[in-house]
Write an enzyme that holds these catalytic residues in place. Structure first.
Site, PDB file in Angstrom:
ATOM      1  CB  CYS A   1       9.232  17.363  35.173  1.00 29.44           C
ATOM      2  SG  CYS A   1       8.878  16.378  36.628  1.00 29.44           S
TER       3      CYS A   1
ATOM      4  CB  CYS B   1       5.492  17.161  38.322  1.00 31.09           C
ATOM      5  SG  CYS B   1       6.479  18.660  38.287  1.00 31.09           S
TER       6      CYS B   1
ATOM      7  CB  CYS C   1      11.551  18.849  39.112  1.00 32.95           C
ATOM      8  SG  CYS C   1      10.133  19.488  38.211  1.00 32.95           S
TER       9      CYS C   1
END
Lengths: 344, 198
Positions: A251, A248, A279
């Site tokens: 994050c 991601c 997240c």
């Protein structure tokens, strides 16, 4: 025209959670039978709801029948707490039931979802309610309800295996990526609603109770806790979930389902967690992805999660750092989910 | 003509029905794990408060109800259920969607009740058995809703209970579902559960 009072109108009030008590009893009886026959679609007399079909009328009715005053409700739409559908349904129950709501998966006792299962592992005291558009997994293979009912009664699922085989013959792999059919408790083949197949393994042996409501199609089905849920596959083409080439961008989480966010019209894009609560929680813990804002000196400042909008539109006034870093993003940053899967 | 006072229903019908349903829902989701079912109903004997709460929460004009001999013999029980639920009370067990059994020891065979049809296995009866106590041994349960295995027992239960439940399991997806109500609790034995002695 200004709104002048023409007389005292009583405030509009609803029965708790909107539905009348007889409707709730009817839905509750359907839920009990659905739990007793895992994966079987129980017909029920779905009511018209104050929202159009396709906006989760089935899930809303199941939630309304199950909901109690002590429940804490979370509503997600494609993993996000802040998209239109989720906000509207959360507001609906705040207004008609006055229940507490949350965005934190761990705080919720009842989670209504459209097309995702939260990344955070669910617990024994949680109920997951899915919004289902087409509950019949065989519908696109056999349009007649009388026939599909017979096929379920006879446990005749050859059609579905032929469909998966034709995928392999045409594409070299099973190309079904969402609403991937599952077999529940060794008996019924079930449509898990259009969740990405990435989420299928989370249904297996899940400690939470999973309820499915299809309003337009008037069906309720269920998976009790700790039930075997197997995604259909072949020995030489075992079931595989999507993999992502990069973590991601906000994050740095790996092993989660990512959404593609288009950043500009020059090919800039980023991949972020589809589960906004997961997240945000990771960012609050200090995890930073390659496009996340740096930790401010005051500490603890967390960017709002950039919810992907349809067609890749971005809201103006989003964190400028996103746009800046996007320009510098390497070509092909983050493989598309399906491309990556073929490569794996 | 003699008049008699009718026992009251739920003081708060909306939340009481919701609470009772949630107990029944978790009971069927977690077979053999008794769930709390608190109720302040005082129904006419021999209908137990827990069974009465389940009736008021789940039954209405759409659900024909069957009463076992002991319950049917007491006119006040029928009056209570008819008044508070509106459910028709039927003499033929095969027509019932809910059956209330106050004396499980000598209850009818499961096959006397509706077990659904292959296309609509949900069109079957839910039996509500009044029991006095629950224990965690006597039978071993396996199946959906149970992590591994679970010891379970209740008293009183019908004779040859494990054999009855095994026969019921072989009918799957047809079959009957059991809710055992008593002692402030309700336990569920859905048709999906495998029950063995010991």
């Amino acid at each position: 025209m200004t709104s002048q009072h023409t007389g005292e109108m009583p405030a509009i009030s609803y029965n708790f959670a909107y539905l009348d008590e007889q409707t709730k009893r009817m839905i509750r009886r359907a839920i009990l039978k659905a739990i007793a026959i895992p994966g079987y679609q129980v017909p029920f007399a779905a009511r018209e709801m104050p929202m159009p079909y396709g906006w989760g009328t089935g899930g809303v009715q199941v939630t309304a029948a199950v909901l109690g005053p002590d429940d804490v409700l979370k509503v997600i739409d494609q993993g996000a707490d802040d998209t239109t559908n989720a906000v509207a349904i959360r507001g609906f129950f705040e207004k008609t039931a006055g229940v507490a709501t949350t965005t934190a998966t761990t705080e919720a006792t009842l989670i209504q979802t459209r097309h995702r299962i939260p990344e955070t592992k669910l617990s024994e005291n949680q109920i997951l309610v899915y919004q289902v558009p087409i509950p019949e997994p065989l519908r696109f293979l056999e349009p007649r309800e009388t026939e599909t009912r017979q096929l379920h009664a006879l446990e005749e699922y050859g059609l579905m295996h032929v469909k998966l085989y034709e995928d392999i013959a045409r594409h070299g792999h099973i190309a079904t990526t969402y609403a991937y059919p599952v077999e529940v408790a060794g008996r019924y083949v079930m449509d898990p609603s259009p969740i990405p197949k990435f989420d299928n393994p989370k249904m297996d042996d899940c400690p939470a109770l999973q309820l499915f409501g299809a309003g337009r199609e008037k069906r309720i089905y269920a998976i009790p806790p700790y039930t075997t849920v197997r995604s259909l596959d072949f020995e030489d083409h075992p079931f595989k979930v999507q993999r992502f080439a990069k973590p991601c961008a906000l994050c740095a989480a790996t092993g989660v389902y990512l959404d593609e966010v288009i950043l500009d019209d020059r090919g800039g894009r980023m991949f972020v967690c589809s589960d906004t609560d997961y997240c945000n929680a990771r960012q609050a813990e200090g995890h930073r992805g390659e496009m996340a804002a740096p930790v401010s000196s005051s500490g603890g400042a967390v960017l709002p999660h950039p919810t992907p909008l349809p067609h890749g539109e971005r809201e103006q006034g989003d964190a400028p750092s996103l746009t800046l870093t996007a320009r510098g993003a390497p070509e092909g940053a983050g493989e598309g989910p399906f491309g990556a899967e073929i490569a794996s | 003509m003699q008049t008699q006072e009718l026992a009251r229903g739920f003081v708060d019908p909306v939340f009481a029905a919701q609470g009772v349903f949630r107990a029944a829902m978790w009971a069927l989701s977690r077979p053999g794990r008794p769930q709390e079912l608190a109720t302040d109903l005082i129904p006419p004997a021999p209908l137990s408060p827990e069974a009465a709460a389940l009736a008021l929460a789940l039954c209405d004009y759409e659900t024909p109800v069957f009463l076992d001999a002991a319950l049917a013999a007491e006119r006040a029980v029928g009056d209570f259920l008819r008044f508070h639920t509106g459910a028709p009370i039927v003499a033929e067990p095969g027509q019932a969607r809910f059956a209330f059994i106050s004396n499980p020891l000598n209850m009818l065979e499961f096959s006397e009740f509706s077990q659904g049809i292959p296309e609509f296995p949900d069109a079957s009866v839910t039996l509500i058995l009044q029991v006095a106590s629950f224990v965690d041994h006597g039978f071993t349960l396996e199946g959906p809703g149970i992590k591994g295995r679970l010891g379970f027992g209740a008293a009183p239960l019908p004779e040859h209970f494990a054999a009855r439940m095994a026969a019921n399991r072989t009918l799957f997806p047809r079959g009957i579902d059991l809710l055992l109500a008593g002692a402030g609790q309700v336990a569920g034995l859905p048709r999906s559960v495998a029950v063995k002695e010991g």
